[in-house]
Design an enzyme around this catalytic site. Structure first.
Site, short mmCIF file in Angstrom:
data_model
loop_
_atom_site.label_atom_id
_atom_site.label_comp_id
_atom_site.label_asym_id
_atom_site.label_seq_id
_atom_site.Cartn_x
_atom_site.Cartn_y
_atom_site.Cartn_z
NE ARG A 112 -2.28 -4.40 -0.93
CZ ARG A 112 -1.74 -3.82 0.14
NH1 ARG A 112 -0.68 -4.34 0.71
NH2 ARG A 112 -2.27 -2.71 0.61
N GLY B 169 0.82 -1.21 0.00
CA GLY B 169 0.00 0.00 0.00
C GLY B 169 0.85 1.26 0.00
CE LYS C 252 4.39 -0.06 2.59
NZ LYS C 252 3.48 -0.82 1.72
P1 FBP Z 1 0.48 -1.94 3.62
O1 FBP Z 1 0.35 -2.85 4.79
O2 FBP Z 1 0.89 -2.63 2.37
O3 FBP Z 1 1.33 -0.75 3.91
O4 FBP Z 1 -0.96 -1.36 3.28
C1 FBP Z 1 -1.65 -0.58 4.17
C2 FBP Z 1 -3.11 -0.41 3.83
O5 FBP Z 1 -3.34 0.96 3.55
C3 FBP Z 1 -4.01 -0.89 4.95
O6 FBP Z 1 -4.17 0.08 5.95
C4 FBP Z 1 -5.27 -1.22 4.21
O7 FBP Z 1 -6.05 -2.18 4.90
C5 FBP Z 1 -4.77 -1.79 2.92
O8 FBP Z 1 -3.51 -1.17 2.69
C6 FBP Z 1 -5.68 -1.54 1.76
O9 FBP Z 1 -5.19 -2.22 0.66
P2 FBP Z 1 -5.49 -1.86 -0.86
O10 FBP Z 1 -4.64 -0.69 -1.19
O11 FBP Z 1 -5.04 -3.07 -1.58
O12 FBP Z 1 -6.93 -1.55 -0.97
#
Ligand code: FBP
Length: 545
Positions: free
Chosen positions: A142, A78, A199
């Site tokens: 991802r 993310g 991050k």
């Molecule tokens: P990371 O753990 O990869 O940093 O992502 C954080 C996040 O923003 C979470 O808070 C949230 O649940 C998720 O990504 C949402 O994922 P997506 O961007 O795939 O909708």
């Protein structure tokens, strides 16, 4: 050329602050060998080439010549404010080591490495993105790097581009993968180093070595600004209860930080709910009691902060999710391809979980049983807990009214703040922190390190006093069950109920419930007095001062 805002133009000229140890010529100081936080024997066996390495720190030193090198970088997972500054820190760091050094960005996350999609990051590209939010310079994704075929495909392109080291900028899962990749490349004597960078806006990648993950500061400030605005609106019209869900995946760090910044009437903390074993009904009753008590004082308004991952911490729903994760990925389910997923599940789940699923409103059950992310997690950002809670609170208040226990008016508004904060222009803290992390990564590479994460400590002090260095990723690993198998992973940091941030909140929340104690933080300040513009999160201050 794309049009730029006035702030973007002014902000491009901002020079991020660096710790003293990274400002001039740099020397490395190595500490004693390390060991993993737990499961030492198993982790040592799994990582024979990268286990036990020392912590390192960068200090002012002598100038020395550096052989030319190429470096690759990946943004993983993310978005989080500051990612572009990590890349510009790596770029400036390697150019300072030797101006002929080159930086390549792999596109759209780890998939770019596997599928050989990349671009060279030259100074004009880097300059376009300095101090900007977002991951759009090279994109993110991802894809999980975990299979030998992926490692080998990556190796082909790394060799073709003569890349000496790869920096993976990601959260706990991505850094765990970086560690596995570092071990694989070391075991195969490929000569390629792998470095991680902490991050995530979620704030859950932190431990004794990592004070905070980048992006948490800016994201929380962005959400707190808007929560403050909503609080002021609520206090002006005095007619709405605002149910505000906040991103953060499992951990409640974002909700807690925003509560400390804005003093809402209620902030749910998933970790506490789990510890107390509360049911959904308990949570609804507690909120309804606060609404009723405020109504008695004529205050038919308020704010409720809800962490995104809440439902996973309510024991009965957690059990249901566990079984759903297995069942939805089973052959039995995929073979059946039911036209009505919920009906099929109600007949095929164990009886307790079928009762829990059946007790949920249909729309909520649909969201809970929807598609998982590539790591097998429920996509909590898609689940509308704020609407579920407010409708259940509304029903409870109705029943209380009939019983003569509630006399107010209840009207709810719903909000979900997540994506709004992930690409905000990085605060001074994140701009400086990220640039320092990138610079630190370049030094880890120059010093031949692999399997390390770039770190910066002492972050509640002015930037010049920050301490940059690296931590062996194996030091942060423990064994956990993932998809039914024990795997080495970086331990996720949930809210510590004995920690200062939670205790500070808990000591004040009774007053915030009853009275209106809202605080209005206002927007992030990029220019102006240091006590405003360089302010860190309350969480970081409470944890480290
Ligand atoms: P990371 O753990 O990869 O940093 O992502 C954080 C996040 O923003 C979470 O808070 C949230 O649940 C998720 O990504 C949402 O994922 P997506 O961007 O795939 O909708």
């Amino acid at each position: 050329m794309t049009k730029k805002s006035a702030l973007q133009i002014a902000r491009a000229a901002y020079s991020p602050k660096l710790p003293l140890g990274l400002q001039g010529n740099v020397s490395i100081r190595e500490g004693a060998p390390t060991q993993s936080v737990s499961d030492q024997e198993e982790i040592k066996k799994l990582f024979p080439n990268t286990y036990g390495l020392p912590l390192v720190e960068f200090v002012p030193g002598e100038s020395h010549s550096n052989a030319p090198m190429n470096v690759g970088v990946i943004l993983s997972g993310g978005q989080a404010p500051g990612g572009h500054n990590v890349i510009s820190g790596i770029f400036d760091g390697i150019k300072k080591l030797n101006p002929v050094n080159r930086l390549y960005g792999f596109l759209l996350g780890p998939a770019g490495l596997v599928d050989h999609k990349y671009m060279e990051l030259t100074s004009d590209i880097i300059d376009e993105y300095r101090n900007t939010g977002g991951f759009d310079m090279i994109g993110s994704g991802r894809t999980k790097l975990e299979e030998t075929a992926q490692f080998e495909s990556g190796l082909d392109i790394l060799r073709k581009l003569d890349i000496k080291a790869l920096v993976i900028i990601g959260g706990d899962d991505s850094n765990t993968n970086a560690c596995v990749l570092a071990e694989y490349y070391a075991a195969h004597k490929s000569g390629i180093q792998v470095i991680g960078c902490p991050k995530t806006i979620d704030g859950d990648l932190k431990n004794d070595q990592i004070e905070t993950s980048f992006g948490f500061d800016t994201a929380c400030k962005t959400y707190s600004e808007v929560i403050g605005n909503i609080e002021r609106d609520a206090n002006s019209a005095k007619k709405y209860w605002h149910f505000i869900k906040l991103m953060g995946r499992s951990a409640s760090h974002i909700a807690l930080e925003c509560a400390l910044e804005t003093q809402p009437n209620i902030c749910l903390v998933s970790e506490e709910i789990q510890e107390k074993g509360l049911t959904l009904e308990d949570i609804v009753n507690d909120i309804a009691k606060v609404v009723a008590a405020r109504a008695e004082d004529g205050n038919n308004f308020g704010t409720v902060l809800i962490p995104e991952g809440l439902i996973e911490f309510i024991p009965s729903i957690e059990h249901l999710i566990c079984e759903l994760n297995d069942v939805l990925s089973s052959k039995k389910y995929t073979d059946a391809q039911p036209s009505d997923r919920i009906d099929w599940l109600l007949q095929n789940l164990s009886s307790d979980n079928a009762v829990t699923l059946g007790s949920l409103p249909r729309s909520f059950a649909e969201q809970l049983t929807g598609e998982r992310d590539p790591h097998g997690n429920v996509q909590v950002s898609l689940i509308e807990t704020e609407k579920l809670l407010s409708s259940m609170v509304g029903q409870k208040l109705q029943a209380m009214k009939v019983a003569g226990k509630y006399v107010g008016k209840f009207a709810a508004q719903h909000h979900f703040f997540g994506y709004e904060g992930r690409c905000a222009a990085p605060s001074n803290f994140d701009a400086d922190y990220c640039y320092s992390l990138g610079f630190s990564a370049s030094q880890l590479i120059a010093n031949g390190k692999t399997g390390y994460m770039a770190i910066v400590k002492n972050t509640t002090k002015p930037a010049a006093e920050w301490i940059a260095g690296g931590v062996p990723i194996t030091m942060m690993l423990n064994m956990e069950k993932r998809k039914g198998m024990m795997k080495p992973v970086i331990k996720k940091a949930l809210v510590d109920l004995n920690g200062k941030p939670f205790k500070t909140f808990a000591a004040q929340r009774e007053e915030w419930m009853k009275n209106t104690c809202f605080v209005y933080p206002g927007p992030i300040q990029y220019f102006g007095p240091s006590e405003v513009a360089d302010l860190t999160t309350v969480t970081l201050q409470l944890e480290h001062i």
